[in-house]
Design an enzyme around this catalytic site. Structure first.
Site, PDB file in Angstrom:
ATOM      1  N   HIS A 178      22.096  46.066  32.397  1.00  0.00           N
ATOM      2  CA  HIS A 178      23.157  45.110  32.733  1.00  0.00           C
ATOM      3  C   HIS A 178      22.983  44.616  34.166  1.00  0.00           C
ATOM      4  CE1 HIS A 178      26.160  46.518  29.400  1.00  0.00           C
ATOM      5  NE2 HIS A 178      25.176  45.782  28.941  1.00  0.00           N
ATOM      6  N   GLU A 186      16.796  47.060  21.147  1.00  0.00           N
ATOM      7  CA  GLU A 186      17.901  47.915  20.671  1.00  0.00           C
ATOM      8  C   GLU A 186      17.410  48.799  19.518  1.00  0.00           C
ATOM      9  OE1 GLU A 186      20.705  48.076  22.278  1.00  0.00           O
ATOM     10  OE2 GLU A 186      21.210  46.101  23.113  1.00  0.00           O
ATOM     11  N   HIS A 219      21.122  50.596  29.236  1.00  0.00           N
ATOM     12  CA  HIS A 219      22.029  49.476  29.479  1.00  0.00           C
ATOM     13  C   HIS A 219      22.601  49.450  30.892  1.00  0.00           C
ATOM     14  CE1 HIS A 219      21.626  48.956  25.220  1.00  0.00           C
ATOM     15  NE2 HIS A 219      22.462  47.942  25.196  1.00  0.00           N
ATOM     16  N   LYS A 247      32.903  46.328  19.707  1.00  0.00           N
ATOM     17  CA  LYS A 247      32.988  45.980  21.125  1.00  0.00           C
ATOM     18  C   LYS A 247      32.982  44.464  21.227  1.00  0.00           C
ATOM     19  CE  LYS A 247      31.022  49.927  23.545  1.00  0.00           C
ATOM     20  NZ  LYS A 247      29.933  50.404  24.417  1.00  0.00           N
ATOM     21  N   LYS A 280      24.359  53.461  13.848  1.00  0.00           N
ATOM     22  CA  LYS A 280      25.482  52.922  14.630  1.00  0.00           C
ATOM     23  C   LYS A 280      26.821  53.222  13.945  1.00  0.00           C
ATOM     24  CE  LYS A 280      27.335  49.795  17.711  1.00  0.00           C
ATOM     25  NZ  LYS A 280      27.151  48.682  18.608  1.00  0.00           N
ATOM     26  N   GLU A 336      34.288  55.480  22.696  1.00  0.00           N
ATOM     27  CA  GLU A 336      33.397  56.034  23.715  1.00  0.00           C
ATOM     28  C   GLU A 336      34.102  57.080  24.569  1.00  0.00           C
ATOM     29  OE1 GLU A 336      30.700  52.810  24.881  1.00  0.00           O
ATOM     30  OE2 GLU A 336      30.656  53.730  26.852  1.00  0.00           O
ATOM     31  N   ARG A 387      29.280  58.014  21.662  1.00  0.00           N
ATOM     32  CA  ARG A 387      28.953  56.573  21.688  1.00  0.00           C
ATOM     33  C   ARG A 387      28.273  56.208  23.002  1.00  0.00           C
ATOM     34  NH1 ARG A 387      32.362  51.400  19.348  1.00  0.00           N
ATOM     35  NH2 ARG A 387      30.713  49.914  19.819  1.00  0.00           N
ATOM     36  N   ARG A 435      47.685  38.121  19.032  1.00  0.00           N
ATOM     37  CA  ARG A 435      47.543  39.597  19.002  1.00  0.00           C
ATOM     38  C   ARG A 435      46.669  40.099  17.854  1.00  0.00           C
ATOM     39  NH1 ARG A 435      53.167  39.605  20.320  1.00  0.00           N
ATOM     40  NH2 ARG A 435      53.357  39.775  22.574  1.00  0.00           N
ATOM     41  N   ASN A 489      24.473  53.496  25.175  1.00  0.00           N
ATOM     42  CA  ASN A 489      24.284  52.734  26.416  1.00  0.00           C
ATOM     43  C   ASN A 489      22.945  53.049  27.075  1.00  0.00           C
ATOM     44  OD1 ASN A 489      26.860  51.685  26.064  1.00  0.00           O
ATOM     45  ND2 ASN A 489      27.811  53.353  27.201  1.00  0.00           N
ATOM     46  N   HIS A 509      19.102  39.958  27.121  1.00  0.00           N
ATOM     47  CA  HIS A 509      19.725  41.280  27.097  1.00  0.00           C
ATOM     48  C   HIS A 509      18.701  42.355  26.714  1.00  0.00           C
ATOM     49  CE1 HIS A 509      22.880  44.262  26.503  1.00  0.00           C
ATOM     50  NE2 HIS A 509      22.358  44.530  25.313  1.00  0.00           N
TER      51      HIS A 509
HETATM   52  P1  NAD Z   1      22.263  35.383  21.653  1.00  0.00           P
HETATM   53  O1  NAD Z   1      23.522  35.508  20.940  1.00  0.00           O
HETATM   54  O2  NAD Z   1      22.252  34.620  22.932  1.00  0.00           O
HETATM   55  O3  NAD Z   1      21.168  34.767  20.666  1.00  0.00           O
HETATM   56  C1  NAD Z   1      19.874  34.562  21.124  1.00  0.00           C
HETATM   57  C2  NAD Z   1      19.374  33.134  20.825  1.00  0.00           C
HETATM   58  O4  NAD Z   1      19.043  33.019  19.451  1.00  0.00           O
HETATM   59  C3  NAD Z   1      20.390  32.058  21.097  1.00  0.00           C
HETATM   60  O5  NAD Z   1      19.748  30.957  21.680  1.00  0.00           O
HETATM   61  C4  NAD Z   1      20.903  31.698  19.702  1.00  0.00           C
HETATM   62  O6  NAD Z   1      21.399  30.379  19.622  1.00  0.00           O
HETATM   63  C5  NAD Z   1      19.653  31.864  18.891  1.00  0.00           C
HETATM   64  N1  NAD Z   1      19.858  32.158  17.472  1.00  0.00           N
HETATM   65  C6  NAD Z   1      20.762  32.983  16.917  1.00  0.00           C
HETATM   66  N2  NAD Z   1      20.519  33.138  15.612  1.00  0.00           N
HETATM   67  C7  NAD Z   1      19.440  32.372  15.315  1.00  0.00           C
HETATM   68  C8  NAD Z   1      18.688  32.126  14.131  1.00  0.00           C
HETATM   69  N3  NAD Z   1      18.958  32.776  13.007  1.00  0.00           N
HETATM   70  N4  NAD Z   1      17.653  31.259  14.191  1.00  0.00           N
HETATM   71  C9  NAD Z   1      17.326  30.653  15.373  1.00  0.00           C
HETATM   72  N5  NAD Z   1      17.976  30.871  16.526  1.00  0.00           N
HETATM   73  C10 NAD Z   1      19.028  31.720  16.496  1.00  0.00           C
HETATM   74  O7  NAD Z   1      21.652  36.809  22.019  1.00  0.00           O
HETATM   75  P2  NAD Z   1      21.638  38.205  21.248  1.00  0.00           P
HETATM   76  O8  NAD Z   1      20.446  38.888  21.737  1.00  0.00           O
HETATM   77  O9  NAD Z   1      21.869  38.060  19.809  1.00  0.00           O
HETATM   78  O10 NAD Z   1      22.912  38.956  21.846  1.00  0.00           O
HETATM   79  C11 NAD Z   1      22.987  39.330  23.187  1.00  0.00           C
HETATM   80  C12 NAD Z   1      24.439  39.572  23.538  1.00  0.00           C
HETATM   81  O11 NAD Z   1      24.933  40.647  22.746  1.00  0.00           O
HETATM   82  C13 NAD Z   1      24.662  39.974  24.969  1.00  0.00           C
HETATM   83  O12 NAD Z   1      25.749  39.256  25.474  1.00  0.00           O
HETATM   84  C14 NAD Z   1      25.008  41.446  24.892  1.00  0.00           C
HETATM   85  O13 NAD Z   1      25.847  41.863  25.935  1.00  0.00           O
HETATM   86  C15 NAD Z   1      25.687  41.503  23.563  1.00  0.00           C
HETATM   87  N6  NAD Z   1      25.703  42.835  22.943  1.00  0.00           N
HETATM   88  C16 NAD Z   1      26.877  43.299  22.473  1.00  0.00           C
HETATM   89  C17 NAD Z   1      26.933  44.524  21.843  1.00  0.00           C
HETATM   90  C18 NAD Z   1      28.236  45.003  21.261  1.00  0.00           C
HETATM   91  O14 NAD Z   1      28.295  46.154  20.831  1.00  0.00           O
HETATM   92  N7  NAD Z   1      29.251  44.179  21.192  1.00  0.00           N
HETATM   93  C19 NAD Z   1      25.767  45.279  21.688  1.00  0.00           C
HETATM   94  C20 NAD Z   1      24.570  44.772  22.176  1.00  0.00           C
HETATM   95  C21 NAD Z   1      24.543  43.536  22.801  1.00  0.00           C
HETATM   96  N1  GLY Z   2      25.984  48.601  22.187  1.00  0.00           N
HETATM   97  C1  GLY Z   2      26.703  49.748  22.637  1.00  0.00           C
HETATM   98  C2  GLY Z   2      27.859  50.099  21.775  1.00  0.00           C
HETATM   99  O1  GLY Z   2      28.161  49.431  20.828  1.00  0.00           O
HETATM  100  O2  GLY Z   2      28.499  51.063  22.045  1.00  0.00           O
END
Ligand code: NAD
Ligand code: GLY
Length: 348
Positions: free
Chosen positions: A252, A184, A248, A142, A226, A236, A241, A120, A245, A265
């Site tokens: 998505h 982003e 997005h 998130k 942010k 949201e 917030r 939890r 999106n 993404h």
């Molecule tokens: P990712 O986490 O897949 O990373 C991209 C690539 O970069 C991967 O292959 C990773 O291994 C590599 N990598 C990471 N750090 C590195 C470094 N310093 N040097 C070399 N390689 C490195 O992708 P991302 O774009 O970081 O994240 C996308 C994800 O984030 C999606 O799933 C999306 O839905 C999510 N997201 C979440 C939120 C949220 O608010 N929680 C917001 C936006 C996106």
């Molecule tokens: N990336 C959208 C949010 O954090 O609300």
């Protein structure tokens, strides 16, 4: 070091920029009682950064365990979370143990969901290593995983205790991933900050040269926006917030239709931002000049504005109906009305 606070009364936390991985141990030692740390990452990031992170953690007296998830959005699944639960039981993590998410948005979302649900809730520290994770996913709480039917369909709001940003990790990030994060970054300009949008327009050259000074400014500004939005509308619910999106809902759907492989993404979000801008212009809400400005910046950064032909508009619309943002069967779309301002419209 620079600090921004995400203000959420007793759950407030700092986003620290200009930090170094090696110094996280000393920082945590002063603030947490537990000596047990569970790092979640992927094999590539482990190879690059576990050494630098663990040296400081061990020096500060922490008992460090590490577990990896295979790299990629395809592994942002309940199966990966289940494996984390099993590892956690094996090494006897308890409710005070600290979880560190070391990686990009995929690791941050999965590790965050694990931390939110195991026993939890365990204290979570986000250590983002991609531009996208630094400017967006590590801040705001998130967390979650994908289902074959749609992105981020299972998850929770779970705020970290700390976000620790070491900008030097960007040095190893492939150019495609820098562009991915820039999607982003551009989003923040369009939804809330005209001056920042102009700053990006003026500095495309330095961004493409990966100038460290530019990224320091970019990450700081994005985290500030942010943190402000999340502080005012954490879940949201207040219509604020939701603007994060932008791009997005289309994005998505495009990611799912591309099997989570064809588009990253950020690439899908770029296409989505362009689609939303075109829609807004078509409805007379955004000027043709505004639409063009958005398209130009996205393209200059090297991001796509249209999806592959096989991903047809009708398919995108059908997929969008499965989005979390659908209310009473109506899709909610964020539309720009000028650079720096967006509104939300419902579509059936
Ligand atoms: P990712 O986490 O897949 O990373 C991209 C690539 O970069 C991967 O292959 C990773 O291994 C590599 N990598 C990471 N750090 C590195 C470094 N310093 N040097 C070399 N390689 C490195 O992708 P991302 O774009 O970081 O994240 C996308 C994800 O984030 C999606 O799933 C999306 O839905 C999510 N997201 C979440 C939120 C949220 O608010 N929680 C917001 C936006 C996106
Ligand atoms: N990336 C959208 C949010 O954090 O609300």
């Amino acid at each position: 070091m620079r600090k921004i606070i995400v203000k959420l009364s007793e759950r407030s936390y700092p986003v620290i920029m200009g930090a170094r991985l090696e110094n996280l141990g000393a920082y945590l030692k002063k603030r947490f009682v537990s000596k047990k740390i569970f790092i979640i990452t992927n094999p590539g990031i482990k190879r690059l950064y576990f050494g630098r992170l663990s040296v400081g953690l061990r020096k500060a007296g922490f008992d460090v365990s590490i577990v990896t998830i295979a790299d990629g959005e395809r592994f942002k699944t309940l199966r990966s979370v289940n494996n984390l639960y099993k590892q956690a039981i094996k090494i006897k993590l308890d409710r005070r143990s600290i979880v560190i998410a070391l990686g990009g948005g995929v690791i941050g979302d999965v590790a965050g969901f694990f931390a939110a649900t195991y026993m939890r809730g365990l204290p979570l520290v986000q250590v983002p290593t991609t531009l996208l994770a630094m400017v967006d996913s590590s801040v705001g709480g998130k967390t979650g995983v994908d289902l074959p039917e749609g992105k981020n369909l299972v998850g929770s709001f779970y705020q970290p205790k700390l976000v620790w940003i070491d900008l030097s990790t960007l040095k190893t990030l492939p150019t495609r991933q820098i562009r991915n994060g820039m999607s982003e970054v551009i989003k923040y300009g369009i939804i809330k900050d005209k001056a920042f949008f102009s700053f990006l327009e003026k500095n495309v050259g330095l961004i493409k040269k990966l100038d460290p000074g530019i990224f320091e400014k970019i990450v700081f500004n994005c985290c500030k926006i942010k943190a402000d939005v999340v502080s005012k509308d954490e879940r949201e619910e207040k219509g604020l917030r939701e603007m994060l999106n932008f791009g997005h809902t289309f994005g998505h759907a495009i990611e799912v239709l591309g099997g989570y492989q064809k588009y990253s993404h950020g690439e899908a979000v770029s296409i989505g931002m362009n689609m939303a801008s075109e829609l807004s212009a078509k409805r007379g809400l955004l000027s043709a000049a505004g639409m063009k400005q958005i398209k130009n910046l996205i393209q200059k950064i090297g991001l796509p504005i249209t999806s592959a032909k096989e991903i047809k508009f009708k398919k995108i619309l059908d997929m969008m109906k499965r989005d979390k943002k659908v209310r009473d069967g109506k899709i909610r779309i964020v539309l720009p009305i000028k650079i720096g301002k967006v509104i939300v419209k419902e579509m059936t």
